[in-house]
Design a protein around this motif. Sequence first.
Motif, mmCIF file in Angstrom:
data_model
loop_
_atom_site.group_PDB
_atom_site.id
_atom_site.type_symbol
_atom_site.label_atom_id
_atom_site.label_comp_id
_atom_site.label_asym_id
_atom_site.label_seq_id
_atom_site.Cartn_x
_atom_site.Cartn_y
_atom_site.Cartn_z
ATOM 1 N N ALA A 14 0.835 -1.207 0.000
ATOM 2 C CA ALA A 14 0.000 0.000 0.000
ATOM 3 C C ALA A 14 0.867 1.254 0.000
ATOM 4 O O ALA A 14 0.562 2.228 -0.707
ATOM 5 C CB ALA A 14 -0.931 -0.001 1.210
ATOM 6 N N GLU A 15 1.934 1.241 0.757
ATOM 7 C CA GLU A 15 2.836 2.403 0.809
ATOM 8 C C GLU A 15 3.494 2.624 -0.551
ATOM 9 O O GLU A 15 3.567 3.747 -1.045
ATOM 10 C CB GLU A 15 3.887 2.185 1.901
ATOM 11 N N ALA A 22 1.481 9.277 -6.037
ATOM 12 C CA ALA A 22 1.917 10.651 -5.765
ATOM 13 C C ALA A 22 2.977 11.084 -6.773
ATOM 14 O O ALA A 22 2.934 12.220 -7.274
ATOM 15 C CB ALA A 22 2.460 10.758 -4.345
ATOM 16 N N ASN A 23 3.901 10.206 -7.095
ATOM 17 C CA ASN A 23 4.952 10.548 -8.059
ATOM 18 C C ASN A 23 4.368 10.779 -9.449
ATOM 19 O O ASN A 23 4.807 11.679 -10.169
ATOM 20 C CB ASN A 23 6.020 9.462 -8.093
ATOM 21 N N LEU A 26 2.832 14.226 -9.430
ATOM 22 C CA LEU A 26 3.870 15.257 -9.482
ATOM 23 C C LEU A 26 4.472 15.356 -10.876
ATOM 24 O O LEU A 26 4.750 16.458 -11.359
ATOM 25 C CB LEU A 26 4.964 14.965 -8.452
ATOM 26 N N ALA A 27 4.666 14.226 -11.536
ATOM 27 C CA ALA A 27 5.210 14.245 -12.896
ATOM 28 C C ALA A 27 4.256 14.960 -13.847
ATOM 29 O O ALA A 27 4.691 15.731 -14.713
ATOM 30 C CB ALA A 27 5.479 12.819 -13.382
ATOM 31 N N THR A 28 2.961 14.732 -13.687
ATOM 32 C CA THR A 28 1.968 15.406 -14.527
ATOM 33 C C THR A 28 1.997 16.906 -14.298
ATOM 34 O O THR A 28 1.975 17.693 -15.251
ATOM 35 C CB THR A 28 0.562 14.846 -14.247
ATOM 36 N N LEU A 29 2.052 17.314 -13.036
ATOM 37 C CA LEU A 29 2.124 18.748 -12.729
ATOM 38 C C LEU A 29 3.392 19.368 -13.294
ATOM 39 O O LEU A 29 3.356 20.468 -13.858
ATOM 40 C CB LEU A 29 2.074 18.968 -11.220
ATOM 41 N N ALA A 30 4.507 18.682 -13.164
ATOM 42 C CA ALA A 30 5.767 19.202 -13.693
ATOM 43 C C ALA A 30 5.683 19.371 -15.205
ATOM 44 O O ALA A 30 6.145 20.372 -15.750
ATOM 45 C CB ALA A 30 6.920 18.275 -13.327
#
Length: 51
Positions: A14-15, A22-23, A26-30
């Motif tokens: 799960a972690e 989350a990564n 973040l990649a999409t936002l970047a």
Amino acid sequence: MPRTEGELARAIVAEAQGRACANARLATLAEILVKPELGPNLELGLPVGGN
């Protein structure tokens, strides 16, 4: 806290899935920040840029 090996294994999976999600976000936002012409304004027909 996990009490058995099975619970520990599920917690680890799960972690890892949470980190991967989350990564990816973040990649999409970047990508959007680096190339704003690919952002939602293009889909809406709005002008691209900050003006």
